[in-house]
Design a protein around this motif. Structure first.
Motif, PDB file in Angstrom:
ATOM      1  N   ALA A 206       0.840  -1.205   0.000  1.00  0.00           N
ATOM      2  CA  ALA A 206       0.000   0.000   0.000  1.00  0.00           C
ATOM      3  C   ALA A 206       0.872   1.251   0.000  1.00  0.00           C
ATOM      4  N   LEU A 207       2.077   1.133   0.552  1.00  0.00           N
ATOM      5  CA  LEU A 207       2.974   2.300   0.626  1.00  0.00           C
ATOM      6  C   LEU A 207       3.532   2.660  -0.754  1.00  0.00           C
ATOM      7  N   VAL A 208       3.897   1.646  -1.553  1.00  0.00           N
ATOM      8  CA  VAL A 208       4.383   1.939  -2.912  1.00  0.00           C
ATOM      9  C   VAL A 208       3.266   2.628  -3.692  1.00  0.00           C
ATOM     10  N   GLU A 209       2.036   2.126  -3.519  1.00  0.00           N
ATOM     11  CA  GLU A 209       0.904   2.745  -4.223  1.00  0.00           C
ATOM     12  C   GLU A 209       0.712   4.191  -3.755  1.00  0.00           C
ATOM     13  N   LEU A 210       0.860   4.400  -2.451  1.00  0.00           N
ATOM     14  CA  LEU A 210       0.708   5.769  -1.912  1.00  0.00           C
ATOM     15  C   LEU A 210       1.731   6.699  -2.561  1.00  0.00           C
ATOM     16  N   SER A 211       2.971   6.218  -2.711  1.00  0.00           N
ATOM     17  CA  SER A 211       3.996   7.095  -3.284  1.00  0.00           C
ATOM     18  C   SER A 211       3.667   7.405  -4.751  1.00  0.00           C
ATOM     19  N   ARG A 212       3.113   6.439  -5.455  1.00  0.00           N
ATOM     20  CA  ARG A 212       2.700   6.709  -6.855  1.00  0.00           C
ATOM     21  C   ARG A 212       1.572   7.735  -6.888  1.00  0.00           C
ATOM     22  N   PHE A 213       0.688   7.619  -5.900  1.00  0.00           N
ATOM     23  CA  PHE A 213      -0.429   8.567  -5.837  1.00  0.00           C
ATOM     24  C   PHE A 213       0.083   9.992  -5.601  1.00  0.00           C
ATOM     25  N   ASP A 218       0.984  15.488  -8.260  1.00  0.00           N
ATOM     26  CA  ASP A 218       1.819  16.525  -8.887  1.00  0.00           C
ATOM     27  C   ASP A 218       1.365  16.800 -10.310  1.00  0.00           C
ATOM     28  N   GLY A 219       0.980  15.746 -11.015  1.00  0.00           N
ATOM     29  CA  GLY A 219       0.523  15.922 -12.390  1.00  0.00           C
ATOM     30  C   GLY A 219      -0.852  16.568 -12.468  1.00  0.00           C
ATOM     31  N   LEU A 220      -1.666  16.304 -11.451  1.00  0.00           N
ATOM     32  CA  LEU A 220      -3.042  16.821 -11.459  1.00  0.00           C
ATOM     33  C   LEU A 220      -3.110  18.293 -11.037  1.00  0.00           C
ATOM     34  N   ALA A 221      -2.213  18.687 -10.149  1.00  0.00           N
ATOM     35  CA  ALA A 221      -2.208  20.070  -9.669  1.00  0.00           C
ATOM     36  C   ALA A 221      -1.818  21.007 -10.810  1.00  0.00           C
ATOM     37  N   ALA A 222      -2.170  22.281 -10.679  1.00  0.00           N
ATOM     38  CA  ALA A 222      -1.775  23.274 -11.683  1.00  0.00           C
ATOM     39  C   ALA A 222      -1.383  24.538 -10.936  1.00  0.00           C
ATOM     40  N   PRO A 223      -0.204  24.505 -10.299  1.00  0.00           N
ATOM     41  CA  PRO A 223       0.187  25.635  -9.448  1.00  0.00           C
ATOM     42  C   PRO A 223       0.238  26.959 -10.212  1.00  0.00           C
ATOM     43  N   GLU A 224       0.514  26.900 -11.527  1.00  0.00           N
ATOM     44  CA  GLU A 224       0.562  28.145 -12.305  1.00  0.00           C
ATOM     45  C   GLU A 224      -0.816  28.801 -12.373  1.00  0.00           C
ATOM     46  N   ARG A 225      -1.869  28.000 -12.179  1.00  0.00           N
ATOM     47  CA  ARG A 225      -3.235  28.541 -12.139  1.00  0.00           C
ATOM     48  C   ARG A 225      -3.720  28.660 -10.693  1.00  0.00           C
ATOM     49  N   GLU A 248      -2.408   5.508   4.350  1.00  0.00           N
ATOM     50  CA  GLU A 248      -3.400   6.572   4.145  1.00  0.00           C
ATOM     51  C   GLU A 248      -2.722   7.918   4.034  1.00  0.00           C
ATOM     52  N   LEU A 249      -3.438   8.811   3.378  1.00  0.00           N
ATOM     53  CA  LEU A 249      -2.860  10.105   3.051  1.00  0.00           C
ATOM     54  C   LEU A 249      -3.942  11.176   3.136  1.00  0.00           C
ATOM     55  N   ILE A 268      -9.109  13.012  -8.888  1.00  0.00           N
ATOM     56  CA  ILE A 268      -8.792  12.155  -7.735  1.00  0.00           C
ATOM     57  C   ILE A 268      -9.769  10.981  -7.674  1.00  0.00           C
ATOM     58  N   GLY A 269     -11.055  11.278  -7.927  1.00  0.00           N
ATOM     59  CA  GLY A 269     -12.067  10.222  -7.885  1.00  0.00           C
ATOM     60  C   GLY A 269     -11.813   9.136  -8.927  1.00  0.00           C
TER      61      GLY A 269
END
Ligand SMILES: [Zn+2]
Length: 373
Positions: A206-213, A218-225, A248-249, A268-269
């Motif tokens: 579950a931890l490896v999956e958490l790190s991938r999440f 990072d890809g989903l966020a858009a800090p420039e916006r 969990e996160l 995310i969903g």
């Protein structure tokens, strides 16, 4: 007109400051309904003594809210604020009320007991006006913890008004014309435990999956916006030689626009784990919509800016990442201007303070705004 207000509030300053002192001395941490309610009662009693009709509105499991009105009829102006502070009871002992070199300090003085003192002064003054415009003041008990208990009350009261002025702290004197929407996502991964030495290949981490999440975020966020997704709290694993079965996160999410909030929520969903044998569960989401300035909000700001000029100062416009109850009322379509509280600094910090000379100025600005038909 505005200048007349200013001289009236300057004469009223000793009382505004003594109200502020009493409010700061009554500590009101969000998680202590009894203390928050004591502040509500204190305000309610002072307003009634001064002839302002006021009532208490319980918001279980939090404390009471206070609702007061002068010349009430539908379509007036609502002043909005909150009674609670982020400071635990007992903070006053280390961070006492102080009046020094034109500054008032103490827990909650800036966020937002100074705004409350200003609101009380404006209601008192409107009572003495022969042609007062309708004005109400609503102070809720739980803004600092998300306003779950008071949100419905706030929106239903706001709907009976034609505009909302939020007395939250200003941003270096500027009004807050946009606020990000924000939310919290709780994500859980469930995999399969296995001995890390004997047969790690039988595990599903579950931890490896958490790190991938986290990388996915990072890809989903858009800090420039301005769309940020910040992984804030993580937990995984049990002991040093076992493939983690659970992880969990917690993710803090913020965005300027409803469209961005919806994009992130859908993203995310729709997440699918890539570590075989790991499942994914999700709770939470955006709980405060963004305060996106509408044309009516912008007009309200332009009006405030013009009235501030008459009072001799420039009212700037700030866009801030933090949300307030202004987010709810603006999202309900009611013209809203936030951050009209006095100048100061150190919100949620040890050097929290307000500039005393700004109290009558802000009261005059709010009174001038309320008096605009
Ligand atoms: Zn606040």
């Amino acid at each position: 007109m505005s200048a007349r207000w200013l001289s009236a509030y300057e004469s009223d300053l000793p009382r505004i400051v003594s109200d502020l002192e009493a409010l700061v001395r009554l500590e009101s941490p969000s998680d202590d309904a009894e203390r928050v309610t004591a502040v509500a009662h204190w305000i309610h009693d002072r307003l009634r003594e001064r002839g302002v009709p006021a009532e208490l509105r319980p918001c279980p499991p939090r404390g009471d809210a206070v609702l007061a009105s002068v010349a009430y009829r539908e379509g007036g102006t609502l002043l909005l604020g909150h009674l609670d502070t982020v400071w635990p009871a007992g903070t006053l002992a280390e961070m006492p009320w102080r009046l020094d070199a034109g500054r008032a300090s103490g827990p909650g003085v800036f966020d937002m007991k100074a705004g409350i003192a200003v609101g009380m002064a404006v209601l008192g003054a409107m009572l003495r006006e022969s042609r007062a415009q309708p004005i109400s003041l609503l102070l809720v008990p739980d803004e600092e913890v998300g306003s779950e208990a008071s949100r419905e009350l706030t929106v239903s009261v706001a709907r009976r008004h034609r505009r909302v002025l939020v007395l939250e702290p200003s941003q270096d004197g500027a009004a807050k014309v946009a606020r990000k929407g924000c939310g919290v996502f709780h994500v859980r991964f469930r995999g399969r435990a296995a001995h890390a030495g004997l047969e790690p290949e039988k595990g599903a981490s579950a931890l490896v999956e958490l790190s991938r999440f986290v990388s996915f975020l990072d890809g989903l966020a858009a800090p420039e916006r301005g769309t940020t997704l910040t992984a804030t709290v993580a937990r995984a694993g049990s002991v040093s030689n076992v493939v983690p079965e659970a992880a969990e996160l917690t993710v803090d999410a913020r965005a300027w626009s409803r469209a961005e909030a919806e994009r992130v929520t859908a993203g995310i969903g729709g997440y699918r784990p890539t570590v075989e044998g790991v499942s994914f569960g999700l709770e939470g989401g955006f709980d405060r919509p963004p305060l996106e300035p509408t044309t009516a909000c912008n007009e309200l700001y332009a009006l405030a800016r013009r009235l501030a000029e008459d009072l001799g100062f420039e009212l700037g416009a700030a866009r801030v990442g933090g949300a307030s109850d202004g987010n709810f009322v603006a999202a309900a379509g009611i013209p809203t201007l936030d951050g009209l509280g006095p100048r100061g600094g150190g919100a949620h910090a040890r050097d929290e303070h307000v500039l005393v000379a700004d109290l009558p100025v802000r009261a005059a600005l709010v009174a001038a705004l309320v008096s605009e038909p």
